[in-house]
Design a protein around this motif. Structure first.
Motif, PDB file in Angstrom:
ATOM      1  N   LEU A  16       0.747  -1.124  -0.109  1.00  0.00           N
ATOM      2  CA  LEU A  16      -0.056   0.383  -0.064  1.00  0.00           C
ATOM      3  C   LEU A  16       0.839   1.133  -0.141  1.00  0.00           C
ATOM      4  O   LEU A  16       1.654   1.156   1.221  1.00  0.00           O
ATOM      5  CB  LEU A  16      -0.612  -0.115   1.047  1.00  0.00           C
ATOM      6  CG  LEU A  16      -1.911   1.086   1.206  1.00  0.00           C
ATOM      7  CD1 LEU A  16      -2.740   1.080   0.165  1.00  0.00           C
ATOM      8  CD2 LEU A  16      -2.116   0.905   2.938  1.00  0.00           C
ATOM      9  N   THR A  17       0.294   1.791  -0.962  1.00  0.00           N
ATOM     10  CA  THR A  17       2.151   3.483  -0.805  1.00  0.00           C
ATOM     11  C   THR A  17       0.930   4.393  -0.973  1.00  0.00           C
ATOM     12  O   THR A  17       1.704   5.970  -0.759  1.00  0.00           O
ATOM     13  CB  THR A  17       2.524   3.258  -2.618  1.00  0.00           C
ATOM     14  OG1 THR A  17       1.415   3.268  -3.683  1.00  0.00           O
ATOM     15  CG2 THR A  17       3.127   1.861  -2.443  1.00  0.00           C
ATOM     16  N   ALA A  29      -7.139   4.364  -3.194  1.00  0.00           N
ATOM     17  CA  ALA A  29      -6.321   3.038  -2.539  1.00  0.00           C
ATOM     18  C   ALA A  29      -5.176   3.046  -3.232  1.00  0.00           C
ATOM     19  O   ALA A  29      -5.038   2.719  -4.133  1.00  0.00           O
ATOM     20  CB  ALA A  29      -6.027   1.657  -1.522  1.00  0.00           C
ATOM     21  N   THR A  30      -3.667   3.627  -3.446  1.00  0.00           N
ATOM     22  CA  THR A  30      -3.051   3.088  -4.807  1.00  0.00           C
ATOM     23  C   THR A  30      -1.769   2.049  -3.482  1.00  0.00           C
ATOM     24  O   THR A  30      -1.136   1.819  -2.848  1.00  0.00           O
ATOM     25  CB  THR A  30      -2.136   4.636  -4.792  1.00  0.00           C
ATOM     26  OG1 THR A  30      -3.184   5.142  -5.264  1.00  0.00           O
ATOM     27  CG2 THR A  30      -0.837   4.020  -5.661  1.00  0.00           C
ATOM     28  N   TYR A  46      -7.344   1.517  -6.754  1.00  0.00           N
ATOM     29  CA  TYR A  46      -8.726   1.211  -6.438  1.00  0.00           C
ATOM     30  C   TYR A  46      -9.082   2.614  -5.900  1.00  0.00           C
ATOM     31  O   TYR A  46      -9.097   2.445  -4.718  1.00  0.00           O
ATOM     32  CB  TYR A  46      -8.028   0.208  -4.567  1.00  0.00           C
ATOM     33  CG  TYR A  46      -7.788  -0.837  -5.246  1.00  0.00           C
ATOM     34  CD1 TYR A  46      -8.175  -2.338  -4.992  1.00  0.00           C
ATOM     35  CD2 TYR A  46      -6.639  -1.057  -5.534  1.00  0.00           C
ATOM     36  CE1 TYR A  46      -7.321  -3.889  -5.707  1.00  0.00           C
ATOM     37  CE2 TYR A  46      -5.229  -2.337  -5.913  1.00  0.00           C
ATOM     38  CZ  TYR A  46      -5.976  -3.365  -6.062  1.00  0.00           C
ATOM     39  OH  TYR A  46      -4.985  -4.510  -5.905  1.00  0.00           O
ATOM     40  N   ARG A  47     -10.585   2.882  -6.618  1.00  0.00           N
ATOM     41  CA  ARG A  47     -11.243   3.719  -5.914  1.00  0.00           C
ATOM     42  C   ARG A  47     -13.207   2.844  -5.662  1.00  0.00           C
ATOM     43  O   ARG A  47     -12.764   2.473  -6.308  1.00  0.00           O
ATOM     44  CB  ARG A  47     -11.506   4.586  -7.745  1.00  0.00           C
ATOM     45  CG  ARG A  47     -10.356   4.881  -8.152  1.00  0.00           C
ATOM     46  CD  ARG A  47     -10.924   5.850  -9.168  1.00  0.00           C
ATOM     47  NE  ARG A  47     -11.291   5.238  -9.934  1.00  0.00           N
ATOM     48  CZ  ARG A  47     -11.772   5.810 -10.626  1.00  0.00           C
ATOM     49  NH1 ARG A  47     -12.921   5.974 -10.446  1.00  0.00           N
ATOM     50  NH2 ARG A  47     -12.948   5.594 -12.400  1.00  0.00           N
ATOM     51  N   VAL A  48     -12.576   3.352  -4.688  1.00  0.00           N
ATOM     52  CA  VAL A  48     -13.923   2.610  -3.055  1.00  0.00           C
ATOM     53  C   VAL A  48     -14.777   3.594  -3.424  1.00  0.00           C
ATOM     54  O   VAL A  48     -14.846   4.629  -2.630  1.00  0.00           O
ATOM     55  CB  VAL A  48     -13.260   2.280  -2.023  1.00  0.00           C
ATOM     56  CG1 VAL A  48     -14.865   1.341  -1.281  1.00  0.00           C
ATOM     57  CG2 VAL A  48     -12.849   1.076  -2.501  1.00  0.00           C
ATOM     58  N   CYS A  57     -19.269   0.518  -5.067  1.00  0.00           N
ATOM     59  CA  CYS A  57     -18.641   0.331  -6.525  1.00  0.00           C
ATOM     60  C   CYS A  57     -16.935   0.157  -6.187  1.00  0.00           C
ATOM     61  O   CYS A  57     -16.537   1.034  -4.998  1.00  0.00           O
ATOM     62  CB  CYS A  57     -18.895   1.616  -7.010  1.00  0.00           C
ATOM     63  SG  CYS A  57     -18.022   2.096  -8.655  1.00  0.00           S
ATOM     64  N   LEU A  58     -16.635  -0.479  -6.707  1.00  0.00           N
ATOM     65  CA  LEU A  58     -14.838  -0.403  -6.829  1.00  0.00           C
ATOM     66  C   LEU A  58     -14.629  -0.904  -8.489  1.00  0.00           C
ATOM     67  O   LEU A  58     -15.109  -1.646  -8.868  1.00  0.00           O
ATOM     68  CB  LEU A  58     -14.350  -1.944  -6.598  1.00  0.00           C
ATOM     69  CG  LEU A  58     -13.503  -3.073  -5.836  1.00  0.00           C
ATOM     70  CD1 LEU A  58     -12.446  -1.703  -5.324  1.00  0.00           C
ATOM     71  CD2 LEU A  58     -12.847  -3.945  -5.988  1.00  0.00           C
TER      72      LEU A  58
END
Length: 62
Positions: A16-17, A29-30, A46-48, A57-58
């Motif tokens: 996780l960066t 989250a990248t 990751y767009r949540v 939605c993911l």
């Protein structure tokens, strides 16, 4: 290759960066992946979007 086999076809590590909340229900989250996958490395976003306690939605994209 079948999509169902993709997770077991490659060996990789993930880190996780970055993570941020973009509004009340959306987060990004990248993750950085390295391994024997094509190209050797990839950074994924990751767009949540949440609705209550559930993921509405993911979206996973480079």
């Amino acid at each position: 290759m079948r999509m169902a086999d993709a997770a077991t076809e490659f060996t990789y590590t993930t880190e996780l960066t970055g993570a941020q909340q973009t509004d009340e229900t959306r987060y990004v989250a990248t993750h950085h992946l390295e391994g024997n996958l094509p190209g050797g490395t990839v950074d994924l976003r990751y767009r949540v979007t949440l609705r209550g306690d559930l993921i509405e939605c993911l979206v996973i994209e480079p």
